[in-house]
Design a protein around this motif. Structure first.
Motif, PDB file in Angstrom:
ATOM      1  N   ASN A 110      27.345  47.717  31.151  1.00 29.71           N
ATOM      2  CA  ASN A 110      28.177  46.806  31.949  1.00 29.71           C
ATOM      3  C   ASN A 110      29.451  46.405  31.203  1.00 29.71           C
ATOM      4  N   LYS A 111      29.316  46.220  29.905  1.00 29.86           N
ATOM      5  CA  LYS A 111      30.503  45.870  29.114  1.00 29.86           C
ATOM      6  C   LYS A 111      31.498  47.026  29.082  1.00 29.86           C
ATOM      7  N   ALA A 112      30.997  48.250  28.994  1.00 29.19           N
ATOM      8  CA  ALA A 112      31.886  49.414  29.023  1.00 29.19           C
ATOM      9  C   ALA A 112      32.578  49.535  30.379  1.00 29.19           C
ATOM     10  N   ILE A 113      31.862  49.209  31.459  1.00 26.87           N
ATOM     11  CA  ILE A 113      32.464  49.224  32.803  1.00 26.87           C
ATOM     12  C   ILE A 113      33.573  48.189  32.901  1.00 26.87           C
ATOM     13  N   GLN A 114      33.317  46.990  32.364  1.00 25.64           N
ATOM     14  CA  GLN A 114      34.334  45.933  32.388  1.00 25.64           C
ATOM     15  C   GLN A 114      35.580  46.335  31.603  1.00 25.64           C
ATOM     16  N   LEU A 115      35.385  46.995  30.463  1.00 27.29           N
ATOM     17  CA  LEU A 115      36.524  47.471  29.672  1.00 27.29           C
ATOM     18  C   LEU A 115      37.331  48.504  30.448  1.00 27.29           C
ATOM     19  N   ALA A 116      36.645  49.418  31.127  1.00 25.64           N
ATOM     20  CA  ALA A 116      37.347  50.443  31.904  1.00 25.64           C
ATOM     21  C   ALA A 116      38.095  49.818  33.083  1.00 25.64           C
ATOM     22  N   ALA A 117      37.485  48.815  33.712  1.00 27.51           N
ATOM     23  CA  ALA A 117      38.156  48.126  34.822  1.00 27.51           C
ATOM     24  C   ALA A 117      39.396  47.388  34.336  1.00 27.51           C
ATOM     25  N   THR A 118      39.304  46.781  33.151  1.00 24.83           N
ATOM     26  CA  THR A 118      40.472  46.099  32.576  1.00 24.83           C
ATOM     27  C   THR A 118      41.572  47.095  32.247  1.00 24.83           C
ATOM     28  N   THR A 120      42.183  49.757  33.925  1.00 30.27           N
ATOM     29  CA  THR A 120      42.819  50.069  35.211  1.00 30.27           C
ATOM     30  C   THR A 120      43.837  48.992  35.580  1.00 30.27           C
ATOM     31  N   LYS A 121      43.450  47.732  35.383  1.00 34.23           N
ATOM     32  CA  LYS A 121      44.397  46.643  35.646  1.00 34.23           C
ATOM     33  C   LYS A 121      45.618  46.749  34.739  1.00 34.23           C
ATOM     34  N   MET A 122      45.397  47.206  33.509  1.00 37.31           N
ATOM     35  CA  MET A 122      46.509  47.397  32.582  1.00 37.31           C
ATOM     36  C   MET A 122      47.469  48.474  33.104  1.00 37.31           C
ATOM     37  N   SER A 123      46.916  49.559  33.633  1.00 35.14           N
ATOM     38  CA  SER A 123      47.758  50.620  34.190  1.00 35.14           C
ATOM     39  C   SER A 123      48.561  50.103  35.386  1.00 35.14           C
ATOM     40  N   GLU A 124      47.929  49.280  36.200  1.00 35.64           N
ATOM     41  CA  GLU A 124      48.632  48.696  37.349  1.00 35.64           C
ATOM     42  C   GLU A 124      49.726  47.742  36.891  1.00 35.64           C
ATOM     43  N   ALA A 125      49.445  46.966  35.851  1.00 34.98           N
ATOM     44  CA  ALA A 125      50.468  46.065  35.315  1.00 34.98           C
ATOM     45  C   ALA A 125      51.612  46.861  34.694  1.00 34.98           C
ATOM     46  N   ASN A 126      51.306  47.974  34.046  1.00 43.14           N
ATOM     47  CA  ASN A 126      52.343  48.854  33.512  1.00 43.14           C
ATOM     48  C   ASN A 126      53.233  49.387  34.625  1.00 43.14           C
ATOM     49  N   PHE A 127      52.609  49.720  35.739  1.00 42.60           N
ATOM     50  CA  PHE A 127      53.360  50.201  36.901  1.00 42.60           C
ATOM     51  C   PHE A 127      54.291  49.115  37.419  1.00 42.60           C
ATOM     52  N   ASP A 253      54.804  41.869  32.304  1.00 46.71           N
ATOM     53  CA  ASP A 253      54.579  42.006  30.862  1.00 46.71           C
ATOM     54  C   ASP A 253      53.681  40.891  30.323  1.00 46.71           C
ATOM     55  N   VAL A 254      53.715  39.708  30.965  1.00 48.34           N
ATOM     56  CA  VAL A 254      52.802  38.632  30.576  1.00 48.34           C
ATOM     57  C   VAL A 254      51.374  38.995  30.988  1.00 48.34           C
ATOM     58  N   ARG A 255      51.225  39.571  32.191  1.00 45.92           N
ATOM     59  CA  ARG A 255      49.897  40.010  32.614  1.00 45.92           C
ATOM     60  C   ARG A 255      49.357  41.085  31.686  1.00 45.92           C
ATOM     61  N   MET A 256      50.229  41.963  31.213  1.00 44.02           N
ATOM     62  CA  MET A 256      49.790  42.993  30.267  1.00 44.02           C
ATOM     63  C   MET A 256      49.284  42.360  28.973  1.00 44.02           C
ATOM     64  N   ALA A 257      50.002  41.353  28.475  1.00 44.72           N
ATOM     65  CA  ALA A 257      49.560  40.664  27.257  1.00 44.72           C
ATOM     66  C   ALA A 257      48.242  39.935  27.489  1.00 44.72           C
ATOM     67  N   ASP A 258      48.089  39.339  28.682  1.00 45.93           N
ATOM     68  CA  ASP A 258      46.847  38.652  29.004  1.00 45.93           C
ATOM     69  C   ASP A 258      45.689  39.640  29.107  1.00 45.93           C
ATOM     70  N   LEU A 259      45.956  40.827  29.684  1.00 46.06           N
ATOM     71  CA  LEU A 259      44.917  41.852  29.779  1.00 46.06           C
ATOM     72  C   LEU A 259      44.545  42.393  28.403  1.00 46.06           C
ATOM     73  N   GLU A 324      45.676  39.062  19.602  1.00 48.32           N
ATOM     74  CA  GLU A 324      46.130  39.209  20.990  1.00 48.32           C
ATOM     75  C   GLU A 324      46.427  37.863  21.630  1.00 48.32           C
ATOM     76  N   GLN A 325      45.738  36.823  21.201  1.00 47.02           N
ATOM     77  CA  GLN A 325      46.031  35.485  21.723  1.00 47.02           C
ATOM     78  C   GLN A 325      47.437  35.046  21.321  1.00 47.02           C
ATOM     79  N   GLN A 326      47.808  35.308  20.085  1.00 55.83           N
ATOM     80  CA  GLN A 326      49.154  34.963  19.638  1.00 55.83           C
ATOM     81  C   GLN A 326      50.211  35.808  20.353  1.00 55.83           C
ATOM     82  N   GLN A 327      49.891  37.074  20.599  1.00 53.96           N
ATOM     83  CA  GLN A 327      50.813  37.943  21.331  1.00 53.96           C
ATOM     84  C   GLN A 327      51.030  37.432  22.758  1.00 53.96           C
ATOM     85  N   LEU A 328      49.962  36.943  23.362  1.00 55.81           N
ATOM     86  CA  LEU A 328      50.072  36.392  24.718  1.00 55.81           C
ATOM     87  C   LEU A 328      50.968  35.157  24.720  1.00 55.81           C
TER      88      LEU A 328
END
Length: 425
Positions: A110-118, A120-127, A253-259, A324-328
């Motif tokens: 389940n954790k690996a699935i959540q990472l893969a889903a995140t 995907t969200k990263m790719s969408e945010a990149n778009f 770009d903020v969503r990407m940092a949050d992801l 990553e928290q500081q980057q966000l």
């Protein structure tokens, strides 16, 4: 001499339209901002490539949901050390079959699935970030082309009128009816305007090149911008605090940092779960190598976490969360700063825009040029004074169109800084 002055007056009179529409050449495609954006969304190679990346990320989510394949093994009898019988699997021989299935523990799957889903969200945010950046470039170049072409019309018209005047002065100079110095002054004015036109044309070609690269086209464009297209560009109903808050949360770009921050947290949980041994469950069949013939048994197996308990990966993942928290926080600060600066730039430009009616000023300037022409024809002002006004006319056109271009592009930069479409019809 009066004939020359009348030529000047007639030529100047044709300049008073400030910006007169001219027919585009056949090789120039007239486009609206909306048509350019529609073409951009389906033709830009970078956007198309990023769409494929999103689909690839979705495929990895499906892959993460799949169970590990079972493993199968067999033992084929070769007799004994006293008497070898290769592949002795008959009635008096031995065969053994084993099948094993990995059962992941501690929610690893389940954790690996959540990472893969995140991811995907990263790719969408990149778009979204790619669209945000390229759309700003697209609109800036369209508006630059529009206002540059408006100025070019004025300069081109002035050059045509000035050429008529210069030709008349050349003829008069040969007859000795005008001072040669006056001809030289007019030719110097002509050279100056030609240089201005050439510089402006280079700027437009640069904008054309940028637009062609965004649309992957070899066409040249003439922008058709209507007053209704510019009407939404106003700060009315725009609240700065809401813009700052929205940008710090919703900008791509903020969503990407949050992801990235979320990914670090998920990875930390995954690394902790990897310290828990997985379970192997299987079955075995032994023809006649056990205490009974045709033995069937259940197999269970587990790794013993004696030396490797994934300590290094867990510690690294925990430190990555802090990074990553500081980057966000940094990206949120950058977004708010860009919004504030873009907003203040508009405020400065709007004070000048509202406090100075450019269209009224242009009309008054046209009237002034007409009065100057009349006074020149009457001999009330000198050629040098007339040239000065004539030159100021082109400078006025350049300055006004440059200001209008800067103003609309400032609004587009606020769109970019907030990651929103604030100014729509």
């Amino acid at each position: 001499m009066r004939t020359i002055r009348m030529l000047l007056l007639a030529a100047c009179g044709t300049c008073l339209g400030f910006i007169q529409p001219t027919q585009a050449q056949n090789s120039v495609q007239t486009v609206t901002l909306q048509s350019v954006e529609d073409s951009f969304l389906v033709k830009n190679y970078l956007l198309l490539a990023q769409r494929y990346q999103i689909d690839a990320s979705k495929a990895l989510v499906r892959q993460a949901k799949m169970w590990s394949n079972p493993s199968f093994s067999t033992v084929l009898g070769f007799g004994s050390t006293d008497k070898l019988k290769p592949f002795n699997v008959g009635s008096g021989g031995e065969t053994q079959y084993n099948i094993d299935q990995l059962i992941q523990t501690a929610g690893k799957r389940n954790k690996a699935i959540q990472l893969a889903a995140t991811a995907t969200k990263m790719s969408e945010a990149n778009f979204d970030e790619l669209i945000r950046t390229l759309r700003l470039q697209l609109r800036e170049n369209v508006y630059n082309i529009y206002y540059q072409q408006q100025t070019e019309k004025v300069l081109k018209e002035q050059l045509g009128n000035l050429q008529t005047i210069v030709d008349a002065y050349v003829t008069a100079d040969k007859k000795g009816s005008v001072a040669h110095a006056d001809l030289v002054r007019l030719q110097a004015l002509q050279v100056g305007i030609e240089n201005d036109f050439a510089d402006l044309k280079q700027q437009e070609l640069e904008s054309q090149k940028n637009l062609q690269q965004l649309l992957h086209s070899q066409d040249f464009y003439a922008a058709d911008i209507k007053p209704a297209d510019l009407a939404p560009y106003t700060l009315d109903k725009i609240q700065l605090p809401q813009l700052l808050e929205a940008a710090s949360k919703n900008r791509a770009d903020v969503r990407m940092a949050d992801l990235q921050y979320q990914t670090a947290q998920l990875n930390y949980r995954l690394q902790k779960s990897l310290a828990v041994p997985d379970l192997h469950v299987g079955a075995t069949y032994d023809k006649q190598g056990s205490y009974v013939n045709n033995f069937v048994g259940l197999t269970l197996g587990i790794d013993l976490p004696v030396w490797n308990r994934n300590q290094g990966n867990i510690h690294a993942a925990k430190l990555q969360i802090n990074s990553e928290q500081q980057q966000l926080l940094q990206q949120q600060s950058v977004a708010q700063t860009e919004v504030l600066n873009a907003y203040q730039r508009i405020v400065v430009l709007e004070k000048r825009y509202k406090g100075f009616d450019l269209h009224q000023f242009q009309g008054e300037f046209d009237t002034l040029i007409a009065e100057v022409s009349k006074n020149f024809s009457k001999g009330n002002i000198s050629l040098l004074q007339f040239i000065d006004y004539f030159n100021s006319y082109s400078d006025n056109a350049k300055n006004i169109n440059k200001f209008l271009s800067n103003r609309v592009n400032a609004y587009e930069e606020l769109n970019y800084a907030t990651g929103q479409e604030l100014f729509k019809n």
